[in-house]
Every structure is written in structure tokens, then in C-alpha cells.
Design an enzyme around this catalytic site. Sequence first.
Site, PDB file in Angstrom:
ATOM      1  N   ARG A 186       3.718 -47.896  20.302  1.00 49.12           N
ATOM      2  CA  ARG A 186       2.620 -48.859  20.431  1.00 49.12           C
ATOM      3  C   ARG A 186       2.907 -50.054  19.532  1.00 49.12           C
ATOM      4  NH1 ARG A 186      -2.696 -49.305  17.522  1.00 49.12           N
ATOM      5  NH2 ARG A 186      -3.789 -50.881  18.723  1.00 49.12           N
TER       6      ARG A 186
ATOM      7  N   HIS B 118      -3.725 -58.129  18.201  1.00 53.64           N
ATOM      8  CA  HIS B 118      -3.886 -57.410  16.937  1.00 53.64           C
ATOM      9  C   HIS B 118      -4.041 -58.468  15.836  1.00 53.64           C
ATOM     10  CE1 HIS B 118      -3.086 -53.281  14.967  1.00 53.64           C
ATOM     11  NE2 HIS B 118      -3.469 -54.086  13.983  1.00 53.64           N
TER      12      HIS B 118
ATOM     13  N   GLU C 252      -9.289 -53.128  17.459  1.00 56.65           N
ATOM     14  CA  GLU C 252     -10.346 -53.138  16.442  1.00 56.65           C
ATOM     15  C   GLU C 252     -11.169 -54.423  16.405  1.00 56.65           C
ATOM     16  OE1 GLU C 252      -8.767 -51.968  12.625  1.00 56.65           O
ATOM     17  OE2 GLU C 252      -8.208 -49.983  13.348  1.00 56.65           O
TER      18      GLU C 252
ATOM     19  N   ASN D  10      -8.960 -45.651  16.850  1.00 55.50           N
ATOM     20  CA  ASN D  10      -8.263 -45.642  15.556  1.00 55.50           C
ATOM     21  C   ASN D  10      -9.155 -44.922  14.571  1.00 55.50           C
ATOM     22  OD1 ASN D  10      -6.420 -47.242  16.848  1.00 55.50           O
ATOM     23  ND2 ASN D  10      -6.816 -49.081  15.639  1.00 55.50           N
TER      24      ASN D  10
ATOM     25  N   TYR E 177      -9.515 -43.278  10.710  1.00 63.16           N
ATOM     26  CA  TYR E 177      -9.003 -43.139   9.345  1.00 63.16           C
ATOM     27  C   TYR E 177      -9.920 -42.328   8.443  1.00 63.16           C
ATOM     28  CZ  TYR E 177      -5.401 -46.395  10.610  1.00 63.16           C
ATOM     29  OH  TYR E 177      -4.320 -46.970  11.223  1.00 63.16           O
TER      30      TYR E 177
ATOM     31  N   GLU F  84      -4.331 -44.915  16.523  1.00 63.46           N
ATOM     32  CA  GLU F  84      -3.882 -45.029  15.121  1.00 63.46           C
ATOM     33  C   GLU F  84      -4.525 -43.930  14.303  1.00 63.46           C
ATOM     34  OE1 GLU F  84      -4.524 -48.782  13.134  1.00 63.46           O
ATOM     35  OE2 GLU F  84      -3.837 -49.902  14.882  1.00 63.46           O
TER      36      GLU F  84
HETATM   37  S1  NCW Z   1      -7.298 -52.540   7.722  1.00 59.96           S
HETATM   38  C1  NCW Z   1      -7.371 -51.531   8.985  1.00 59.96           C
HETATM   39  N1  NCW Z   1      -6.245 -50.972   9.474  1.00 59.96           N
HETATM   40  C2  NCW Z   1      -5.010 -50.846   8.826  1.00 59.96           C
HETATM   41  C3  NCW Z   1      -4.070 -51.885   9.407  1.00 59.96           C
HETATM   42  O1  NCW Z   1      -2.786 -51.753   8.923  1.00 59.96           O
HETATM   43  C4  NCW Z   1      -3.989 -51.847  10.918  1.00 59.96           C
HETATM   44  O2  NCW Z   1      -3.453 -53.030  11.397  1.00 59.96           O
HETATM   45  C5  NCW Z   1      -5.363 -51.644  11.492  1.00 59.96           C
HETATM   46  O3  NCW Z   1      -5.282 -51.427  12.869  1.00 59.96           O
HETATM   47  C6  NCW Z   1      -4.649 -49.491   9.221  1.00 59.96           C
HETATM   48  O4  NCW Z   1      -5.244 -49.417  10.520  1.00 59.96           O
HETATM   49  C7  NCW Z   1      -6.081 -50.523  10.762  1.00 59.96           C
HETATM   50  N2  NCW Z   1      -8.519 -51.210   9.508  1.00 59.96           N
HETATM   51  C8  NCW Z   1      -9.734 -51.627   8.986  1.00 59.96           C
HETATM   52  C9  NCW Z   1     -10.613 -50.438   8.895  1.00 59.96           C
HETATM   53  C10 NCW Z   1     -11.900 -50.868   8.364  1.00 59.96           C
HETATM   54  C11 NCW Z   1     -12.353 -49.946   7.303  1.00 59.96           C
HETATM   55  C12 NCW Z   1     -13.783 -50.146   6.955  1.00 59.96           C
HETATM   56  C13 NCW Z   1     -13.968 -51.097   5.837  1.00 59.96           C
HETATM   57  C14 NCW Z   1     -15.417 -51.162   5.496  1.00 59.96           C
HETATM   58  C15 NCW Z   1     -15.730 -52.402   4.714  1.00 59.96           C
END
Ligand code: NCW
Length: 440
Positions: free
Chosen positions: A79, A123, A168, A294, A296, A346
Site C-alpha cells: 500500500r 495521503h 484518514e 487504520n 492504533y 494500517e
Molecule cells: S499521525 C497518524 N498516523 C501515523 C502516520 O505515519 C501515517 O501517515 C498515518 O496514516 C501513523 O499512521 C497514521 N495518525 C494520526 C492519528 C491521530 C491520533 C489521534 C490524535 C488525537 C489528538
Amino acid sequence: MTIKRTDFPDNFIFGVATSSYQIEGATNEDGRGDSIWDTFCREPGRIQDGTGGDVACDHYHLWPQDLDLIQSLGVDAYRFSVAWPRIQPDGKGPVNQKGLDFYERLVDGMLERGLQPYLTLYHWDLPQTLQDEGGWVNRETAYRFAEYARVVAERLGGRVRSYATLNEPWCSSILSYQIGEHAPGLQDRRAALAAAHHLLLGHGEAVKVMRDIVPGSSLGIVLNLQPAYPASDREEDVAAARFADGTFNRWFLDPIFRGEYPADIWDAYGEDVPTVQDGDFAATSQPIDFLGVNYYSRSVNGATGNVRPSESSYTHMGWEVYPQGLTDLLVRINHDYTVPPVYITENGAAYPDELEGGRVHDAQRVEYFKAHVQATSDAVQQGVNVAGYFAWSLMDNFEWAFGYSRRFGMVYVDYGNQQRILKDSAKWYQTLVTRQDAGV
Ligand code: NCW
């Protein structure tokens, strides 16, 4: 507990993921225009370590060896994302053939190596010229995005098995226009909600356009979803969790799968709600072939703010490790919405890795992956149609506002000489995906 590939359906896809601005570098080559991230990185104080994506992993030049590396992991799919300013330097009008050529070589390179291309159109690297006209706050950007989608789909066509419109949209609206941590760094809720609406509209318009051009490819969108738990059974905490779920998850899921915004959050936003024109929801809720998730972490919500459970462990991003949240989330969206097949597009973790004698022993990341692959399998067992899992990320890269200070890769990048070194987690993943019956 061990997990093995045969715990998953036969056609289940395992892959790795990256994005254009985070790995490519070569920001001034072959006619690429500026993106909002180029501008943002030049603004003092925006990026923790003062860096930017000008070189990154130099993937723009090193792509053949990077594809070899991916192939050596034994995964089924890769991806990646396309940088809009390489395709249309001004975000509209003239097409830069050299930009298209690059992604064509990349896609063909994947196919030659038996890797399925999973492409993401956006992205976060919006052409700066469009930002100069308001960016996603300007409704026109949605239509420019659909044109860009047409250009990419016409060139790459059915060679790309899967096209995701957006990665996202919560990040490219709320985090970018309201919280201000991501480019363009505004702090204006009304602007952010307009941006979110235009992103969703752009998604729908792009799907409509691409349907006819690539009828055999699967089309979808990637959302970052975070299950929201109440800190206690108290009514105020339950309400806080419902609100967090509404702003973070339902605000994006509902327009896509129900053709409406969630009423409770719409009311809470008051004057800041976006202008919705006739036909907008018909666009946002265009049928899609897959939903990318995605995952996390979760949030734990109390009436007076978020709670950080003290018994939990946390990654280098400060995100709680909570694999059960992935199972809960998948079961819940499957229950609340009529969803197409779901991909975990992700999942992964940042830890402060160290290179020791040519090796990186990232035991915590191995544990993170193991637990989340298991959590995915649990959701499959509970009847959710999960079609694949992509690890974030193939390799360490430019972690947005954190610069190079956060390492998400399964492969270590030595930024001094651009060497790639497989971490223990990459070897673990390799065993999982290639040794069908090996418990890992
Ligand atoms: S920052 C983020 N990420 C990281 C990035 O490397 C990738 O490009 C993104 O697709 C890892 O995966 C995603 N995501 C932001 C998540 C938000 C978390 C909530 C913050 C609350 C203030």
C-alpha cells in the site's frame, strides 16, 4: 499464544504500507509542485526536529531496491500513495507526465515482483496552489480532486487492484484545520468542518469518476477509527465517550454508510456545521467496495477529559497499546453499518529503536504486531469480513510533526547512508506470512 497464517482465510492479504511524502524525498524533481507539507515544514516550530520531507527515505530514487525488499518479506501487497503535486503541480490543469511515469514504473515494478498494488490517492500532500485558494475549505477542491483521480485512474487503470480515495480524512480536516498540528496548521473549527465535508464530497465524486474508468478495480476509503470507552459507568463519562465516538468516528462513517451526519454531533457543533448542498450525501454515500481501517489505539473518556490507564503500556507516540480495541471496533462497525469487506490498512507502533551490531531488537513492536494480528483474527472469528492486514510501516520515515524522531518501520532506515536494515519485527512478519503453518 502464537498466531499462524492458516488462522486466516486463504485469500486474506498481508501487506506493508507507506505514503508518498513520508518516504519519497526528491521534492523538486521531475516537475513536482510544492505541497502544503513542503510549505509547513519550512515554517519554524512546526516540525519537532526542524526537518522536512526533502530527502526522507529517498524512495523516489531507491524504489527498485525498496520493492525488492518488500518482495523479500514475502507479503502479498504493498500500500503506497500518489503525490498529487507530482501529477498536477498546480493541483489542476496541466498533467505532469513525468509524475505519472514514476508511479507507472512503480506499479509495474510491483506486478513484476508478484506484489498487488494498493494505491491511495490522497495521503495529505495537497498541492500548495490549491491551499492558496482555501485548500479543503474551498468546495472547488473536491472537484479538483475528482479530476486528479481521473488522471491517475486513466493512466494506471486495472493494473491497480485497489484504489483508496483518502487516507484518514479526520487528520486532513480536524488535525490540520482545527487542532493545527498538521499542514496547513489552522485553528478554526468551522473551517475544519467545511474541510471534512469537502473531503468526503471529493471522495464521492472521485468514486463516481473512477467507477467507469476502472470497473474491475476495487474502490474505497481509509478512515482512522478509534473506539471510545467511558472511564466509568457514570452517565457523564458515557456521554463523553459517545461524543468522542461521534466526532472521531461517526462524523466520517455516517455520511459514507448512511448518507447523513450524526444528529447529536451536528447539534453540538452549532453554527460551525458545514453547508451541505442537495446531492452531497448521494455523493458521500456512493457504494464502495472496501473500507480501510487504520487502527492504533483507543480513547478512554471522562467528563473532565481523557484518562490514561496506568496499568497500560504506551508507544513512543504516547498511544496506549490496546489490541482488544481493534476487535471491539471491527465487531461494532460490522454491527452498526452495512460495511463492505474491511482491510486493516494500517496498524503498527513507534518505539525508540537502536541499531546494535547491525541488528534492531524491537521486541515491543513484535509484541504489538502479534497482539493486533491476533485481534484481527478474533474479529474474523466473530464474523467480520476482514480481507487483509497492512503493517504500518514498511520502513522508518518522516513522521509528520514529529519529523524523524519517531520510528514506525519494520525496517530500520539509517538516514546517514539510506541503508535499510530488517528489524526483528520484519523477520517475525516474514515468518508469519511465508511459513503457512509456523506459529509465531
Ligand atoms: S499521525 C497518524 N498516523 C501515523 C502516520 O505515519 C501515517 O501517515 C498515518 O496514516 C501513523 O499512521 C497514521 N495518525 C494520526 C492519528 C491521530 C491520533 C489521534 C490524535 C488525537 C489528538
